[in-house]
Design a protein around this motif. Structure first.
Motif, PDB file in Angstrom:
ATOM      1  N   GLY A 197     -44.624  -0.626  40.892  1.00  0.00           N
ATOM      2  CA  GLY A 197     -44.431   0.795  41.149  1.00  0.00           C
ATOM      3  C   GLY A 197     -45.169   1.317  42.366  1.00  0.00           C
ATOM      4  O   GLY A 197     -45.345   2.531  42.511  1.00  0.00           O
ATOM      5  N   GLN A 198     -45.588   0.436  43.279  1.00  0.00           N
ATOM      6  CA  GLN A 198     -46.391   0.857  44.420  1.00  0.00           C
ATOM      7  C   GLN A 198     -45.544   0.959  45.687  1.00  0.00           C
ATOM      8  O   GLN A 198     -44.827   0.017  46.039  1.00  0.00           O
ATOM      9  N   GLY A 216     -51.966   5.326  48.660  1.00  0.00           N
ATOM     10  CA  GLY A 216     -52.125   3.916  48.329  1.00  0.00           C
ATOM     11  C   GLY A 216     -53.307   3.337  49.079  1.00  0.00           C
ATOM     12  O   GLY A 216     -53.593   3.738  50.215  1.00  0.00           O
ATOM     13  N   HIS A 239     -47.136   5.890  44.503  1.00  0.00           N
ATOM     14  CA  HIS A 239     -46.606   5.119  43.376  1.00  0.00           C
ATOM     15  C   HIS A 239     -45.637   5.955  42.550  1.00  0.00           C
ATOM     16  O   HIS A 239     -45.638   7.189  42.607  1.00  0.00           O
ATOM     17  N   CYS A 259     -52.858   4.350  44.012  1.00  0.00           N
ATOM     18  CA  CYS A 259     -52.624   2.958  43.620  1.00  0.00           C
ATOM     19  C   CYS A 259     -53.443   2.050  44.530  1.00  0.00           C
ATOM     20  O   CYS A 259     -53.749   2.397  45.673  1.00  0.00           O
ATOM     21  N   TYR A 313     -52.962  -5.852  41.864  1.00  0.00           N
ATOM     22  CA  TYR A 313     -52.533  -4.491  42.165  1.00  0.00           C
ATOM     23  C   TYR A 313     -52.579  -3.678  40.877  1.00  0.00           C
ATOM     24  O   TYR A 313     -52.328  -4.199  39.790  1.00  0.00           O
ATOM     25  N   ARG A 338     -52.756   0.670  39.079  1.00  0.00           N
ATOM     26  CA  ARG A 338     -52.646   2.117  39.201  1.00  0.00           C
ATOM     27  C   ARG A 338     -52.634   2.720  37.806  1.00  0.00           C
ATOM     28  O   ARG A 338     -52.603   1.998  36.804  1.00  0.00           O
TER      29      ARG A 338
END
Length: 423
Positions: A70-71, A123, A179, A274, A284, A286
């Motif tokens: 979802g980034q 981000g 994100h 994120c 990764y 978030r």
């Protein structure tokens, strides 16, 4: 087949059960795959007045588009300086001009069609070592040379104010990153496409593409004749187009979602950005809209489903956030992305009227949205930007399909060792 047992599937907006293709259809464009690439291309083409049908083997967003981290990450899996060193200044300038467009397209779609997908801004690229932080300093200068000015370097103390972990030497904040709930973005784009007259057929795998003056895409229950075909199956295309399978390799990535963390979530990521680290095999993470930590990482070459996702991801999560040692994991899932040997996306023509895009190599959310626009442009006779990618060499993996997994895994082991040693 239902969606993967992910947090996204459990919290997705209601979606209609679309019919399988059960007859013969004649349209301007047939798209194979209802993920981001197919939906983005379909929406651009429907806006331009084309009649478009999308055929999907499972459900809208069933593959990587509904399972990813979802980034929203700008640029490509290989950055603009690598592109220039490999392919020359002209190619680097052309691709650099498009490196930040995918994120803008996502925001335009969300705003224009009122897509409810928990869009958040910001981000962070987090450096674990001083060497990685030096790379981020060079990345900032590189992106700014290409006109992108939404970056801030953060020292160790400033990074600690962004993410409650002692792992990081510094970071680069991209205010143009962000994100989303990826499955809800896909579902919203599908609804937008259908609102313009586009048609989507689920449970309708393409089993054969008949190449002719007007190609025909065959499914188990019907066929679509079109002036143009776009192949957008990516890591879930299977053996439909053997020459594409030879140039790419599906790989698995894993994600877990914790229980809702409440006020604790705001101490972990107080700005709700994120994060991704700078390792070759990166982590990764978030927060979700309901304050869960979504944490992903690891690569399974060849896209085999691991026996227990938690066994891979939870140790990585606790290395970053040891304060979550007693937190419950509510969801764990895996999904495939498509890797290329060059780590650059592949776009091109299978015939004068059959086009494809694949192999985002981990930067799929933004690139797929750019790819959809470029595919729509080339079908309308504007080939310059599409051809900037189509001219890139699309190399087969050494050893063919039999040896690509062990060779690539060996390379991954080497770079993971470098990360561990900080070199």
């Amino acid at each position: 087949m239902p969606h993967a047992p992910s947090y996204y599937a459990a919290t997705a907006r209601p979606q209609p059960l679309r019919p399988a293709l059960a007859d013969r259809l004649d349209v301007d464009v047939c798209i194979v795959g209802a993920g981001y690439t197919g939906l983005s291309a379909g929406l651009h083409l429907a806006e331009a007045g084309f009649s478009v049908a999308i055929i999907e083997a499972e459900r809208v967003g069933w593959g990587a588009s509904g399972r990813n981290g979802g980034q929203i990450v700008n640029s490509y899996s290989r950055d603009i300086d690598v592109i220039e060193a490999r392919y020359g200044t002209d190619t680097a300038r052309a691709l650099g001009d498009m490196a930040f467009e995918g994120a803008r397209i996502i925001r335009e779609r969300v705003a224009s069609y009122a897509i409810d997908c928990d869009l958040k801004a910001g981000g962070v690229f987090a450096a674990i070592t001083a060497r990685q932080f030096g790379h981020l300093q060079r990345q900032k200068a590189l992106w700014e040379r290409h006109g992108y000015t939404r970056l801030q370097l953060l020292d160790r103390a400033e990074t600690r104010g962004i993410v409650a972990s002692d792992r990081y030497h510094g970071a680069l904040l991209d205010l143009g990153g962000g994100h989303i709930h990826p499955l809800n973005l896909a579902l919203g784009e599908a609804a937008a496409f259908e609102s313009l007259g586009g048609r989507i057929f689920e449970a309708s795998p393409a089993i054969r593409i008949e190449r002719s003056f007007r190609p025909v895409v065959h499914t188990p229950g019907g066929a679509v004749t079109a002036s143009f075909v776009i192949v957008a199956g990516n890591a879930y295309l299977g053996a439909l187009v053997p020459e594409l399978a030879a140039r790419s390799m599906p790989c698995g990535s894993q994600i877990v979602a914790t229980e809702p963390l409440g006020a604790l979530a705001d101490t972990l990521l107080p700005h709700d950005y994120c994060i991704e680290d700078c390792n070759y095999l990166l982590d990764y993470y978030r927060l979700s809209a309901d304050k869960r930590l979504l944490f992903g990482g690891g690569v399974v070459y060849g896209a085999r489903d691991p026996a227990r996702v938690e066994a891979i991801i939870v140790p990585r999560l606790l290395k970053t956030f040891p304060q979550l040692a007693n937190v419950r994991i509510d969801y764990a899932w895996t999904g495939n992305f498509l890797l290329t040997l060059s780590r650059m996306p592949q776009m091109g023509r299978l015939d004068h009227n059959i086009y494809y895009s694949q192999g985002c190599s981990g930067h799929g959310i933004t690139f797929t949205h750019l790819a959809g626009r470029l595919l729509a442009e080339v079908l309308q006779g504007q080939a310059e930007r599409f051809d900037a990618f189509a001219r890139l060499p699309h190399l087969p993996f050494p050893g063919g399909r039999l040896l690509r997994v062990p060779f690539t895994a060996l390379g991954g082991w080497y770079y993971d060792l470098r990360d561990r040693l900080g070199i």
